[in-house]
Design a protein around this motif. Sequence first.
Motif, PDB file in Angstrom:
ATOM      1  N   TYR A 125      11.074   4.742  -7.514  1.00 44.46           N
ATOM      2  CA  TYR A 125      12.328   3.986  -7.535  1.00 44.46           C
ATOM      3  C   TYR A 125      12.819   3.915  -8.975  1.00 44.46           C
ATOM      4  O   TYR A 125      12.117   3.397  -9.855  1.00 44.46           O
ATOM      5  CB  TYR A 125      12.109   2.584  -6.964  1.00 44.46           C
ATOM      6  CG  TYR A 125      13.354   1.730  -6.962  1.00 44.46           C
ATOM      7  CD1 TYR A 125      14.482   2.116  -6.239  1.00 44.46           C
ATOM      8  CD2 TYR A 125      13.413   0.553  -7.691  1.00 44.46           C
ATOM      9  CE1 TYR A 125      15.629   1.345  -6.240  1.00 44.46           C
ATOM     10  CE2 TYR A 125      14.552  -0.237  -7.688  1.00 44.46           C
ATOM     11  CZ  TYR A 125      15.657   0.173  -6.969  1.00 44.46           C
ATOM     12  OH  TYR A 125      16.805  -0.592  -6.978  1.00 44.46           O
TER      13      TYR A 125
ATOM     14  N   TYR B 199      13.198  -6.002  -3.993  1.00 41.31           N
ATOM     15  CA  TYR B 199      13.524  -5.113  -5.112  1.00 41.31           C
ATOM     16  C   TYR B 199      12.652  -5.394  -6.332  1.00 41.31           C
ATOM     17  O   TYR B 199      12.387  -4.484  -7.128  1.00 41.31           O
ATOM     18  CB  TYR B 199      15.005  -5.233  -5.474  1.00 41.31           C
ATOM     19  CG  TYR B 199      15.890  -4.422  -4.559  1.00 41.31           C
ATOM     20  CD1 TYR B 199      15.880  -3.029  -4.615  1.00 41.31           C
ATOM     21  CD2 TYR B 199      16.716  -5.042  -3.633  1.00 41.31           C
ATOM     22  CE1 TYR B 199      16.683  -2.273  -3.764  1.00 41.31           C
ATOM     23  CE2 TYR B 199      17.523  -4.298  -2.784  1.00 41.31           C
ATOM     24  CZ  TYR B 199      17.500  -2.911  -2.851  1.00 41.31           C
ATOM     25  OH  TYR B 199      18.280  -2.161  -2.010  1.00 41.31           O
TER      26      TYR B 199
ATOM     27  N   MET C 105       9.894  -3.300  -5.605  1.00 45.21           N
ATOM     28  CA  MET C 105      10.271  -1.897  -5.735  1.00 45.21           C
ATOM     29  C   MET C 105      10.207  -1.430  -7.187  1.00 45.21           C
ATOM     30  O   MET C 105       9.903  -0.267  -7.463  1.00 45.21           O
ATOM     31  CB  MET C 105      11.676  -1.678  -5.179  1.00 45.21           C
ATOM     32  CG  MET C 105      11.770  -1.698  -3.667  1.00 45.21           C
ATOM     33  SD  MET C 105      11.091  -0.212  -2.884  1.00 45.21           S
ATOM     34  CE  MET C 105      12.320   1.010  -3.359  1.00 45.21           C
TER      35      MET C 105
ATOM     36  N   HIS D   4       9.266   1.975   2.567  1.00 45.57           N
ATOM     37  CA  HIS D   4       9.352   0.971   1.506  1.00 45.57           C
ATOM     38  C   HIS D   4       9.327  -0.451   2.066  1.00 45.57           C
ATOM     39  O   HIS D   4       8.599  -1.312   1.566  1.00 45.57           O
ATOM     40  CB  HIS D   4      10.627   1.178   0.691  1.00 45.57           C
ATOM     41  CG  HIS D   4      10.534   2.326  -0.268  1.00 45.57           C
ATOM     42  ND1 HIS D   4      11.625   3.098  -0.626  1.00 45.57           N
ATOM     43  CD2 HIS D   4       9.473   2.868  -0.927  1.00 45.57           C
ATOM     44  CE1 HIS D   4      11.251   4.028  -1.476  1.00 45.57           C
ATOM     45  NE2 HIS D   4       9.951   3.911  -1.669  1.00 45.57           N
TER      46      HIS D   4
ATOM     47  N   LEU E   5      18.742   2.543  -1.966  1.00 46.94           N
ATOM     48  CA  LEU E   5      18.175   3.021  -3.222  1.00 46.94           C
ATOM     49  C   LEU E   5      19.233   3.321  -4.273  1.00 46.94           C
ATOM     50  O   LEU E   5      18.900   3.575  -5.438  1.00 46.94           O
ATOM     51  CB  LEU E   5      17.349   4.287  -2.976  1.00 46.94           C
ATOM     52  CG  LEU E   5      16.107   4.136  -2.094  1.00 46.94           C
ATOM     53  CD1 LEU E   5      15.461   5.494  -1.852  1.00 46.94           C
ATOM     54  CD2 LEU E   5      15.102   3.181  -2.725  1.00 46.94           C
TER      55      LEU E   5
END
Length: 495
Positions: free
Chosen positions: A195, A186, A189, A101, A143
Amino acid sequence: MVLDRSNVSTSNPSPPTLKTCLEMSALVSKITRQAPYRKYRYAILPLVSLFRTSRADVEPESKTSLSQSKYVIRRFKSESGQESLRNVPVLLKPDGSIWEHGSLYLLSRASEYNGPSDQTLKAHAKNLADYANTLTIDDIDYLSTPIRRYLRPTYYYKSALEEKINCNLLSTNTANGRIGTVVSFYRWMRTRHDYHPTQELWIEKKRHIHYTDRKGFGRGKDVITTDLNIKKSAETPTGEYIIDGGKLHPYSEVQQNALVKALFETQNTEMILSFLVALTSGARLITTYTIRTSDIVDPEKTKISEIAIKIGRGSSANNKFDKKMNIYIPAWLNRLLFTYINSDRYKRRAEKSDLPSDGAQYVFLTQHGNPFYISKRDLRRGQGKPIQDGYSVRQFVSTNLQPALNKLSEPFKFRFHNLRACFGMNLLEEKIKDLPPGSKLISRALGFVQQRMGHSDITTTERYLTYREEKGLTIQAQSMFEHHLQTISENYVYR
């Protein structure tokens, strides 16, 4: 050593005790001494070719693709139209495997149409590695999004950074820079299918800020902030420096003359000429050392008093934020530079370089033929050798120039960026030296200095005037200073 943060409040952190600070210092020292393979870390890939996979039944195989079972692997272009990228960081886990990631996020940033520089990408990689290592201390999953806010990875990280700030191990600006990278990570993400957060990692707030544009008009804009941002106490101005892309300290007339004297005593021609460029144009280090021979004009073909050099976007010379503008060097310095790039000394250095001598060559080269600072648009950057980022200049300052300044009756600390402050202050003195206080012509003088310095906001230029008035620094006008520089420079070069 592991710190227990279970009782730490993210909204109102308790003041650090001496024991806590000592533990933090020991913890930071311990982490620093760990072997690289024990931590998250990053590596720089000199060249990355871009490929993507798609189902064979959706996108048939072609001559430029490879087939693997049900999928087809083919080249594709980034948003900027490139099939390969240079100097892209990849993040590695403690066991040496790739952190998927984190690495894909950096690759996506590098693939953007107007992507960040490799230095910015490197800073993002450092920030994400620090984030992952901090979470590892208490086994926090990046996560995870638990119900308890202080256990969520982002709030946990904020708490850890606040502890370092309170123990004077980290500046607030640096901490917020790291948090900014994490928030950006994020947000990226959220676009992925793998996710699925169940709780918010931060709370966003919209603020309206006011500012003054480069023409002096008041403007406003909306900005989005998060509650992860660490508030910084307003700094009380001390009058000891000027905020202009950092804390700049203009040198007094006595200090400038002492600096120039010490500089010429080193007899380092490349450093002498490059420092003169910065002193007479306000050029930053990244600009000074990326000027090319094509920027230097044959003095026999021009009679103007100063030479304009294009920097920033669309030119060979770099500038902060790639801002497009001109810097100006006096004709006498252009003549010295023209003499230098046609000298045997320069030609010996250029022969060791693999750049053609058709104007694309750097004006300032090391004795090994390398640029002191390699342009971010140079295709050789990071390919087969370390990225030159001004290390040789800093080494010259620490081993040659600073020791000479330390021997003065009133020694002072030298920073290359302060040469820009000297130029700005000297130029301002030149423009307002004969103006009475409160004269309307002062605004015009400030506008001229703003244009030469490349300030986007006039308030930045006004700080030079405020510093002059509050500090009462003895400064000589730029024309007088340049006359002094011209005399000793020509004596040095033509002797």
